[in-house]
Scaffold this motif. Sequence first.
Motif, PDB file in Angstrom:
ATOM      1  N   TYR A  34      38.615  34.446  36.379  1.00 15.85           N
ATOM      2  CA  TYR A  34      37.988  33.976  37.617  1.00 15.85           C
ATOM      3  C   TYR A  34      38.644  34.625  38.836  1.00 15.85           C
ATOM      4  CZ  TYR A  34      35.220  30.551  35.100  1.00 15.85           C
ATOM      5  OH  TYR A  34      34.319  29.953  34.260  1.00 15.85           O
ATOM      6  N   GLU A  55      43.291  28.305  43.701  1.00 16.33           N
ATOM      7  CA  GLU A  55      41.962  27.761  43.406  1.00 16.33           C
ATOM      8  C   GLU A  55      41.878  26.410  44.098  1.00 16.33           C
ATOM      9  OE1 GLU A  55      39.666  25.964  39.593  1.00 16.33           O
ATOM     10  OE2 GLU A  55      40.528  27.967  39.292  1.00 16.33           O
ATOM     11  N   ARG A  58      36.913  23.238  41.678  1.00 19.46           N
ATOM     12  CA  ARG A  58      36.014  23.703  40.613  1.00 19.46           C
ATOM     13  C   ARG A  58      34.893  22.700  40.498  1.00 19.46           C
ATOM     14  NH1 ARG A  58      37.462  23.406  34.207  1.00 19.46           N
ATOM     15  NH2 ARG A  58      35.522  24.340  33.483  1.00 19.46           N
ATOM     16  N   ARG A  59      33.711  23.205  40.232  1.00 23.33           N
ATOM     17  CA  ARG A  59      32.580  22.309  39.967  1.00 23.33           C
ATOM     18  C   ARG A  59      31.637  22.981  38.991  1.00 23.33           C
ATOM     19  NH1 ARG A  59      30.056  21.130  45.568  1.00 23.33           N
ATOM     20  NH2 ARG A  59      32.197  21.343  46.119  1.00 23.33           N
ATOM     21  N   ASP A  74      29.910  27.370  36.126  1.00 22.12           N
ATOM     22  CA  ASP A  74      31.269  26.856  36.271  1.00 22.12           C
ATOM     23  C   ASP A  74      31.833  27.566  37.492  1.00 22.12           C
ATOM     24  OD1 ASP A  74      33.915  26.100  36.123  1.00 22.12           O
ATOM     25  OD2 ASP A  74      34.230  26.885  34.094  1.00 22.12           O
ATOM     26  N   GLU A  75      31.716  26.928  38.657  1.00 17.25           N
ATOM     27  CA  GLU A  75      32.107  27.565  39.915  1.00 17.25           C
ATOM     28  C   GLU A  75      33.577  27.293  40.213  1.00 17.25           C
ATOM     29  OE1 GLU A  75      27.883  27.426  42.341  1.00 17.25           O
ATOM     30  OE2 GLU A  75      29.414  25.944  42.840  1.00 17.25           O
ATOM     31  N   ARG A  76      34.268  28.353  40.650  1.00 17.53           N
ATOM     32  CA  ARG A  76      35.666  28.246  41.075  1.00 17.53           C
ATOM     33  C   ARG A  76      35.737  28.781  42.502  1.00 17.53           C
ATOM     34  NH1 ARG A  76      38.740  27.778  36.118  1.00 17.53           N
ATOM     35  NH2 ARG A  76      37.155  27.270  34.584  1.00 17.53           N
TER      36      ARG A  76
END
Length: 135
Positions: A34, A55, A58-59, A74-76
Amino acid sequence: MDPAGRVLLFRFVAADRPPFWATPGGAVDPGESYEDAARRELIEETGIHADPGPELFRRVVEFVTLEGVPVLADERYFLIRTDADGIDTSRHTELERRVMQHWQWFDRDAIAAHHELIYPEDLAEILSGLNGAES
């Protein structure tokens, strides 16, 4: 984030939805971390060379891409600080050139008051919790 605590956002305009603003970013390539994806996407979309900081959050979200593909993402989100005030969009893809024609640095108050949708939707709140985010 620039030294004034502003965040760079791109305005997306597509035929199938109202305009919206979002942070730079994109997909993770096979075998890429990521952090590496964040670094690569930042260069491709802005010309800014910087290492990702921490980071922030996260969502996992479901949406339909601008190409009409449904995804479970899977967003970071990483904090990347920069002294840059301009950006270089010469590496944009054809799709990005078509839908991401405008960019702007936003402070927290401008994000909270903006009339168009901004992703992530709670970005102003997230910025409130960062040291140096106040403008």
